[in-house]
Structure formats: C-alpha cells, structure tokens
Design an enzyme around this catalytic site. Structure first.
Site, PDB file in Angstrom:
ATOM      1  CB  CYS A  75     -78.350 -32.085  -0.246  1.00  0.00           C
ATOM      2  SG  CYS A  75     -79.851 -31.293   0.348  1.00  0.00           S
ATOM      3  CB  CYS A 213     -82.056 -24.800  -2.004  1.00  0.00           C
ATOM      4  SG  CYS A 213     -80.649 -25.509  -2.904  1.00  0.00           S
TER       5      CYS A 213
END
Length: 276
Positions: A75, A213
């Site tokens: 991530c 994101c």
C-alpha cells in the site's frame, strides 16, 4: 482488554497503526470491526508495524490488514504513513520498510514523505491477469483498461472527466472479473491539462472508493507514460483527498510523494489472552 493505536492518513487514505508487539489474537476480525466507519473507529485498513531500530537507517516491518480481513502485500500511502510513524519514533529522516511486495526506502522531503515503490510490471503472469500479452487499452467487463501491478494489481481506465463516472457501478464487475485470479483495484483517471491526472479508485479489500490510493496513483502515472499520454516527471496525480507526485528515479523505480498527518491516538478492545 484494550490496546493502543495511532491514526494516520496520507491524502485521506487513513489507517490505524498498531505496534506488532501488541497481542491481537485475530487481526482480520479486528480490522473488519474497527475499520467500519459506522460501528468502529473507521479506516481503510490497520497497519501492524514492527520497528527494528538497530539498523541504520531503521527498518519497519509493515503488515496491512484491510477492512475485509485480508492481508494486502503493498500500500503506497500506507507505506508513507508507516514511514512517518517510524521516523517520529526514531528521530531519523529516512527508514526502510519491509512489505510483502518488497523492501522500500522512505524519507522526508520538506512537508512530504517520499517512498520508493516496488518494481512495477505489466507482465500478465505477474499482475496477475489471464492474458497472453500485456493488457493495454482492452475492454474488460465493458470498461477499457490497462493492467499493471505496482505492488498490487490495478486496472486503469483513462476517461474525459472522473466526476462523470459512477465508480460504484462500473468498478465491481472489473474488480471481480474472471481474468483477474486475485481480483484487482480499479482506477479511473482524467487529464488535468498540465500533464497530470485526477484520480478515483475503487479498492480491492476496502470494496469501495477511497479518498486516495498511492499504488493507484503510481499505476496511473506509469500507464500514462507507457501509453504516451504524458511525458511529465514528476506526474501530478490528484485523488479526492489531496495531491500526490509520482517521479522516476535513476534506478527506474517510481517514487510516491505526498503529505502525511497524525490524526489522533486511541485504544481498541481485543480478546484477552487465554489462560494457560
């Protein structure tokens, strides 16, 4: 019993951070409960971090458990939050981050936290996607996408205006398409007129749109460059939660830069350890 956490976010992509030494019998169940924005604290995931201060620079081992209880290998914004957390505790300006997708280097640069991302790939078997050659501007479940892995798989679609897209309608069929054996994140991007892009992302594991994101921003930048849609460096990518910068270093790996904020501290309940 309860354990402490810290809440951080990177351009709106928010995480609870829990030290890996804390005993959590079921990390997945905790993430499912506490990431819920109605009944829990609310977050896009829980970062379990183990700090190893004996190294120079210090290292932090990062495990991300998402709201569906599954573990994600990587991530981008989570790594930036992990870096800020570790640098706060060690008084350093750089750290190494060990993730399931590889080891990253992160550092402070003014108000930004910059992380060198894992190697990216368009190779179908490594995304993974069921295809004989790289998927570039091909239709999957009615959406024209390009497919890349930037630590996790992404299907990227370039559109005229991201605000005109019903992401909750178009993304799930692609996210669960049979050609993606492990599923995929779905990003839509529209040009900002200056070589950068606006971004919206439907995240696998969150099962909904997130404010930001990081791996998706990198996916948009590298795909745009491959398709000849921009030659900017850095590439500005703007999700709803803020502004990110994707650059390309002399090792050919992308870097992701943006702000990180420590929101607050708290405690969450966990099961008490079983009696011996």
């Amino acid at each position: 019993m309860s354990i402490p956490f810290q809440k951080y976010h990177g351009t709106g992509n928010d995480f609870l951070i829990i030290h890996a030494d804390e005993r959590v019998p079921d990390r997945g169940a905790l993430a499912e409960r506490e990431c819920d924005r109605t009944d829990g604290v609310g977050a896009d995931g829980i970062l379990f971090l183990a700090l190893e201060e004996q190294f120079n620079p210090p290292r932090v081992v990062m495990t991300l458990v998402q709201p569906d209880g599954a573990t994600a290998p990587m991530c981008g914004n989570g790594a930036r939050c992990a870096a800020e957390w570790a640098m706060d505790r060690t008084g350093t300006e750089s750290v190494m981050i060990d993730t399931q997708a590889g080891t990253l280097r992160a550092e402070r640069d003014g108000e930004a936290v910059v992380v060198e991302m894992t190697e990216l790939t368009f190779v179908p078997d490594e995304v993974p996607v069921d295809a004989d050659e790289p998927v570039l501007r091909e239709e999957i479940e009615g959406l024209e996408v390009s497919v890349v892995n930037t630590g996790v798989p992404h299907a990227v679609s370039f559109v005229d205006d991201v605000d005109d897209i019903d992401l909750e309608e178009i993304a799930p069929p692609v996210r669960y398409a049979d050609v993606f054996p492990k599923g995929t994140n779905v990003c839509v991007a529209s040009p900002d007129g200056s070589g950068g892009f606006r971004q919206r992302t439907y995240e696998r594991g969150v099962e909904g749109e997130t404010d930001s994101c990081g791996t998706g921003a990198v996916a948009i930048a590298v795909t745009a460059r491959r398709l000849g849609l921009t030659d900017a460096d850095p590439v500005a990518v703007s999700p709803p939660g803020g502004d990110l910068q994707v650059s390309f270093n002399d090792r050919g790996r992308p870097t992701l830069a943006g702000p990180v904020e420590h929101e607050f501290d708290g405690e969450v309940a966990v099961e008490s350890p079983a009696e011996p």
